[in-house]
Scaffold this motif. Structure first.
Motif, PDB file in Angstrom:
ATOM      1  N   SER A 283     -84.705 -45.805 -28.976  1.00 58.36           N
ATOM      2  CA  SER A 283     -86.065 -45.328 -29.234  1.00 58.36           C
ATOM      3  C   SER A 283     -87.015 -46.495 -29.448  1.00 58.36           C
ATOM      4  CB  SER A 283     -86.110 -44.442 -30.485  1.00 58.36           C
ATOM      5  OG  SER A 283     -85.303 -43.303 -30.348  1.00 58.36           O
ATOM      6  N   THR A 284     -88.275 -46.288 -29.085  1.00 60.74           N
ATOM      7  CA  THR A 284     -89.299 -47.283 -29.401  1.00 60.74           C
ATOM      8  C   THR A 284     -89.510 -47.332 -30.906  1.00 60.74           C
ATOM      9  OG1 THR A 284     -91.017 -45.603 -29.055  1.00 60.74           O
ATOM     10  CG2 THR A 284     -90.505 -47.057 -27.211  1.00 60.74           C
ATOM     11  N   ARG A 285     -89.876 -48.505 -31.383  1.00 58.08           N
ATOM     12  CA  ARG A 285     -90.119 -48.720 -32.816  1.00 58.08           C
ATOM     13  C   ARG A 285     -91.589 -49.000 -33.066  1.00 58.08           C
ATOM     14  NH1 ARG A 285     -88.027 -47.869 -37.025  1.00 58.08           N
ATOM     15  NH2 ARG A 285     -87.139 -49.758 -37.917  1.00 58.08           N
ATOM     16  N   PHE A 286     -92.092 -48.463 -34.162  1.00 58.89           N
ATOM     17  CA  PHE A 286     -93.432 -48.774 -34.653  1.00 58.89           C
ATOM     18  C   PHE A 286     -94.514 -48.405 -33.628  1.00 58.89           C
ATOM     19  CE2 PHE A 286     -90.393 -52.166 -35.991  1.00 58.89           C
ATOM     20  CZ  PHE A 286     -90.067 -51.585 -37.201  1.00 58.89           C
ATOM     21  N   THR A 287     -94.308 -47.300 -32.915  1.00 55.95           N
ATOM     22  CA  THR A 287     -95.306 -46.790 -31.975  1.00 55.95           C
ATOM     23  C   THR A 287     -95.736 -45.397 -32.436  1.00 55.95           C
ATOM     24  OG1 THR A 287     -93.531 -45.939 -30.549  1.00 55.95           O
ATOM     25  CG2 THR A 287     -94.440 -48.099 -30.009  1.00 55.95           C
ATOM     26  N   SER A 288     -97.003 -45.055 -32.193  1.00 58.63           N
ATOM     27  CA  SER A 288     -97.485 -43.741 -32.625  1.00 58.63           C
ATOM     28  C   SER A 288     -96.791 -42.630 -31.853  1.00 58.63           C
ATOM     29  CB  SER A 288     -99.003 -43.658 -32.439  1.00 58.63           C
ATOM     30  OG  SER A 288     -99.353 -43.934 -31.098  1.00 58.63           O
ATOM     31  N   LYS A 289     -96.525 -42.866 -30.581  1.00 55.26           N
ATOM     32  CA  LYS A 289     -95.721 -41.951 -29.785  1.00 55.26           C
ATOM     33  C   LYS A 289     -94.346 -42.574 -29.614  1.00 55.26           C
ATOM     34  CE  LYS A 289     -95.342 -39.927 -25.162  1.00 55.26           C
ATOM     35  NZ  LYS A 289     -95.954 -39.844 -23.803  1.00 55.26           N
ATOM     36  N   VAL A 290     -93.293 -41.875 -29.999  1.00 58.13           N
ATOM     37  CA  VAL A 290     -91.936 -42.421 -29.939  1.00 58.13           C
ATOM     38  C   VAL A 290     -91.254 -41.951 -28.658  1.00 58.13           C
ATOM     39  CG1 VAL A 290     -89.681 -42.533 -31.041  1.00 58.13           C
ATOM     40  CG2 VAL A 290     -91.752 -42.532 -32.442  1.00 58.13           C
ATOM     41  N   LEU A 291     -90.820 -42.918 -27.859  1.00 53.45           N
ATOM     42  CA  LEU A 291     -90.034 -42.623 -26.664  1.00 53.45           C
ATOM     43  C   LEU A 291     -88.562 -42.778 -26.988  1.00 53.45           C
ATOM     44  CD1 LEU A 291     -92.033 -44.563 -23.920  1.00 53.45           C
ATOM     45  CD2 LEU A 291     -92.095 -42.108 -24.391  1.00 53.45           C
ATOM     46  N   THR A 292     -87.737 -41.852 -26.542  1.00 59.88           N
ATOM     47  CA  THR A 292     -86.287 -41.904 -26.765  1.00 59.88           C
ATOM     48  C   THR A 292     -85.567 -41.644 -25.456  1.00 59.88           C
ATOM     49  OG1 THR A 292     -86.471 -41.155 -29.060  1.00 59.88           O
ATOM     50  CG2 THR A 292     -84.328 -40.880 -27.991  1.00 59.88           C
ATOM     51  N   SER A 293     -84.519 -42.407 -25.224  1.00 64.60           N
ATOM     52  CA  SER A 293     -83.653 -42.150 -24.077  1.00 64.60           C
ATOM     53  C   SER A 293     -82.203 -42.173 -24.545  1.00 64.60           C
ATOM     54  CB  SER A 293     -83.858 -43.195 -22.976  1.00 64.60           C
ATOM     55  OG  SER A 293     -83.190 -42.803 -21.789  1.00 64.60           O
ATOM     56  N   THR A 294     -81.321 -41.619 -23.740  1.00 67.66           N
ATOM     57  CA  THR A 294     -79.916 -41.497 -24.133  1.00 67.66           C
ATOM     58  C   THR A 294     -78.994 -41.880 -22.993  1.00 67.66           C
ATOM     59  OG1 THR A 294     -79.998 -39.159 -23.511  1.00 67.66           O
ATOM     60  CG2 THR A 294     -80.303 -39.672 -25.839  1.00 67.66           C
ATOM     61  N   ALA A 295     -77.802 -42.288 -23.356  1.00 63.92           N
ATOM     62  CA  ALA A 295     -76.679 -42.450 -22.441  1.00 63.92           C
ATOM     63  C   ALA A 295     -75.505 -41.722 -23.079  1.00 63.92           C
ATOM     64  CB  ALA A 295     -76.367 -43.921 -22.204  1.00 63.92           C
ATOM     65  N   VAL A 296     -74.361 -41.705 -22.396  1.00 65.22           N
ATOM     66  CA  VAL A 296     -73.211 -40.949 -22.884  1.00 65.22           C
ATOM     67  C   VAL A 296     -72.042 -41.892 -23.137  1.00 65.22           C
ATOM     68  CG1 VAL A 296     -71.528 -39.152 -22.337  1.00 65.22           C
ATOM     69  CG2 VAL A 296     -73.929 -38.871 -21.661  1.00 65.22           C
ATOM     70  N   LEU A 297     -71.501 -41.822 -24.347  1.00 64.66           N
ATOM     71  CA  LEU A 297     -70.233 -42.467 -24.675  1.00 64.66           C
ATOM     72  C   LEU A 297     -69.133 -41.432 -24.447  1.00 64.66           C
ATOM     73  CD1 LEU A 297     -68.910 -45.062 -25.977  1.00 64.66           C
ATOM     74  CD2 LEU A 297     -68.963 -43.780 -28.122  1.00 64.66           C
ATOM     75  N   HIS A 298     -68.325 -41.657 -23.434  1.00 65.62           N
ATOM     76  CA  HIS A 298     -67.348 -40.656 -22.991  1.00 65.62           C
ATOM     77  C   HIS A 298     -65.936 -41.086 -23.380  1.00 65.62           C
ATOM     78  CE1 HIS A 298     -65.190 -37.792 -20.509  1.00 65.62           C
ATOM     79  NE2 HIS A 298     -64.605 -38.783 -19.857  1.00 65.62           N
ATOM     80  N   TYR A 299     -65.309 -40.353 -24.298  1.00 64.58           N
ATOM     81  CA  TYR A 299     -63.887 -40.572 -24.599  1.00 64.58           C
ATOM     82  C   TYR A 299     -63.074 -40.091 -23.397  1.00 64.58           C
ATOM     83  CZ  TYR A 299     -64.398 -41.680 -29.605  1.00 64.58           C
ATOM     84  OH  TYR A 299     -64.689 -42.276 -30.818  1.00 64.58           O
ATOM     85  N   SER A 300     -62.109 -40.893 -22.979  1.00 69.57           N
ATOM     86  CA  SER A 300     -61.362 -40.563 -21.763  1.00 69.57           C
ATOM     87  C   SER A 300     -60.627 -39.228 -21.869  1.00 69.57           C
ATOM     88  CB  SER A 300     -60.365 -41.682 -21.437  1.00 69.57           C
ATOM     89  OG  SER A 300     -59.449 -41.855 -22.501  1.00 69.57           O
TER      90      SER A 300
END
Length: 543
Positions: A283-300
């Motif tokens: 996520s962006t820090r210290f911004t009035s609008k917060v953008l968040t993105s994700t990835a996946v940690l996949h257990y085999s």
């Protein structure tokens, strides 16, 4: 195909041999690693819409560089773009070799349809870094990738070998074509807020990392974005920090880590949770609008897809980030890549020979937004001659040493080809003072420095009483918090012309940078390698 690759390798080996044998002496046990890269434009869809990206060998992001301390890297770059191009190596110190730094002040751009072979040694280095394109706002189109420098086999590492090693490139991103963004800046306007966050070149849940339960993995996280500080975290897992930009750190565990633009961190993560999929969240820090993105940690052996709420970031209170930054310290018991272990260099007992205070500047000049340092906004030499090349050939009129002062003067912003002189073997203090309400990020090519102090308000000589003179972290990029200061110590042991810049790329493009000329009158390859035989010449050096 195999015959062509063999012939290429033979040519590169011969070239490298001629270069090394003619210019420098390299240890016989330092191997060569060869890379052949073609740079092109191509369609990419990181945020779900087609846009023009910069690909290296057809990849976005570009291929990782794997190396070991003291390896010699031979990277042949073919520029198939319709415009000049350069790659720079964020954090690789280019010992005695600023001719390979890959920024405007040190290298002539690679012309369209031509190639240039970078040859440099990762001398006495370990750690996590990245490369990126340095010209024409190309960074907003891609062309970046990870660099990892492993310790030599006989040098102990202060943690067990992980079961896997992942590069994680994070950064803010625009859907708008990079040339349009450049035109916005050229017109004197500011860029809009970015459209999203990328993780390894992909938008939400586009990237994944496969792991096995019970094992521990290393994640090398670099903020390759254009402006914004980012917070990194993994749902249900703890992050053990082990390395920052070439320095083994005290192994502190965090639930999330702030990675400011241009910075790189290594964390160990143990897969100690039930077998399912988990979110990476950025996520962006210290911004009035917060953008968040994700990835996946996949257990085999995952029994469930990713689910539940995305883990939230830390408090927006700036003190949370400051306190975390102060806990990042050098591991004094760890071996290092140099002959002496890390920590045996007692930087706190060396007399400072010079103090430099740097404050950002901004103004409208000729109806266009410009940025600078200490009242000077950097402009390249009019005829396109790189500063290092002009210095090497003694070409007058390209730059003036001392064209930027050691401290702000209070005068209005001026345009100049800013170069600050400094003496080889000096030991200097630089204070970055931030008088704005944003987090700043600063980087110095060719060096690591000790981040000895940071605090709110204005710096004064009394601030030195609070410096960490024992185990401050050594790194190449540091943040400066709003209305605060950060102080660093640097041992000027690397002769050359080195770029000191903001990592906010729009500001860098609009002049917030200068060159530190580390000089010695003695011309010896012991101090600085001569210009490489394959150097491109341009501007007045081409005549």
């Amino acid at each position: 195909m195999l015959r062509d690759q063999t012939a290429l390798c033979r040519r590169l080996v011969l070239f490298a041999f001629c270069f090394v044998s003619g210019l420098i002496t390299v240890a016989a046990d330092s191997p060569y690693r060869f890379f052949d890269w073609t740079v092109t434009y191509g369609d990419i869809y990181p945020l779900g819409v087609r846009q023009q990206g910069i690909l290296i060998n057809g990849q976005f992001p570009g291929p990782d560089i794997y190396s070991v301390t003291n390896d010699n890297l031979v990277i042949n770059v073919h520029n198939n773009l319709a415009e000049p191009f350069l790659l720079s190596w964020n954090g690789v110190q280019m010992r005695k070799n600023s001719f390979q730094d890959g920024v405007y002040g040190t290298n002539c751009p690679i012309p369209p349809g031509k190639n240039f072979t970078y040859i440099f040694q990762v001398k006495d280095q370990i750690g996590s870094f990245f490369y990126f394109p340095s010209l024409a706002f190309h960074k907003a189109a891609g062309g970046f990738g990870g660099i990892r420098i492993l310790s030599r086999p006989l040098i102990p590492v202060p943690f067990p070998e992980p079961s896997g090693d992942f590069t994680v490139l994070i950064g803010d991103w625009y859907k708008t074509k990079h040339s349009v963004l450049k035109a916005v800046l050229d017109s004197g306007r500011r860029l809009m807020f970015p459209d999203g966050i990328l993780i390894n070149g992909r938008g939400p849940n586009g990237a994944s990392f496969t792991v096995e339960k019970g094992k521990t993995y290393r994640f090398r996280i670099s903020n390759v974005g254009l402006e914004h500080s980012l917070n990194f975290r993994i749902q249900g897992h703890q992050l053990k920090l082990v390395e920052v930009e070439g320095t083994h750190t005290v192994q502190t565990t965090y639930s999330s880590i702030d990675v400011h633009v241009g910075q790189s961190y290594s964390v160990l993560v143990t897969m100690d949770q039930p077998a399912r999929d988990y979110y990476f969240a950025v996520s962006t820090r210290f911004t009035s609008k917060v953008l968040t993105s994700t990835a996946v940690l996949h257990y085999s052996n995952s029994a469930r897809p990713v689910s539940g709420p995305i883990p939230s970031g830390p408090t927006t209170d700036i003190n949370w980030s400051i306190n975390q930054a102060r806990t990042i310290r050098t591991n004094l018991t760890a071996s290092g890549p140099r002959p002496n272990p890390q920590g045996s260099y007692h930087y706190g007992q060396i007399n400072v020979t010079r103090t430099i205070k740097l404050v950002s500047s901004a103004a409208i000049i000729k109806r266009k937004q410009r940025y600078g340092v200490n009242g000077v906004s950097f402009i390249p030499a009019v005829d396109g001659t790189p500063l290092k090349v002009a210095d090497y050939f003694g070409i007058p009129g390209i730059f003036r040493v001392g064209s930027i002062p050691d401290s702000p003067t209070g005068r209005g912003l001026v345009l100049d080809t800013a170069v600050m002189g400094s003496d080889y073997r000096g030991f200097i203090e630089i204070v970055f003072e931030n008088r704005e309400n944003i987090v700043q990020s600063w980087h110095l090519d060719g060096y690591n420095f000790w981040v000895v102090g940071m605090d709110g308000g204005k710096w004064s000589p009394a601030s030195r009483k609070e410096y960490n003179l024992v185990d401050a972290v050594s790194r190449c990029t540091t943040q400066v918090y709003p209305n605060s200061w950060t102080a660093i110590y640097i041992s000027l042991d690397n002769v050359g012309m080195w770029n000191l810049r903001t990592e906010f790329w729009a500001r860098q493009y609009l002049g917030q940078q200068f060159y530190l000329r580390v000089f010695t009158p003695i011309k010896s390859p012991r101090d600085e390698y001569p210009m490489p035989a394959n150097a491109l010449l341009c501007g007045r050096a081409a005549h």
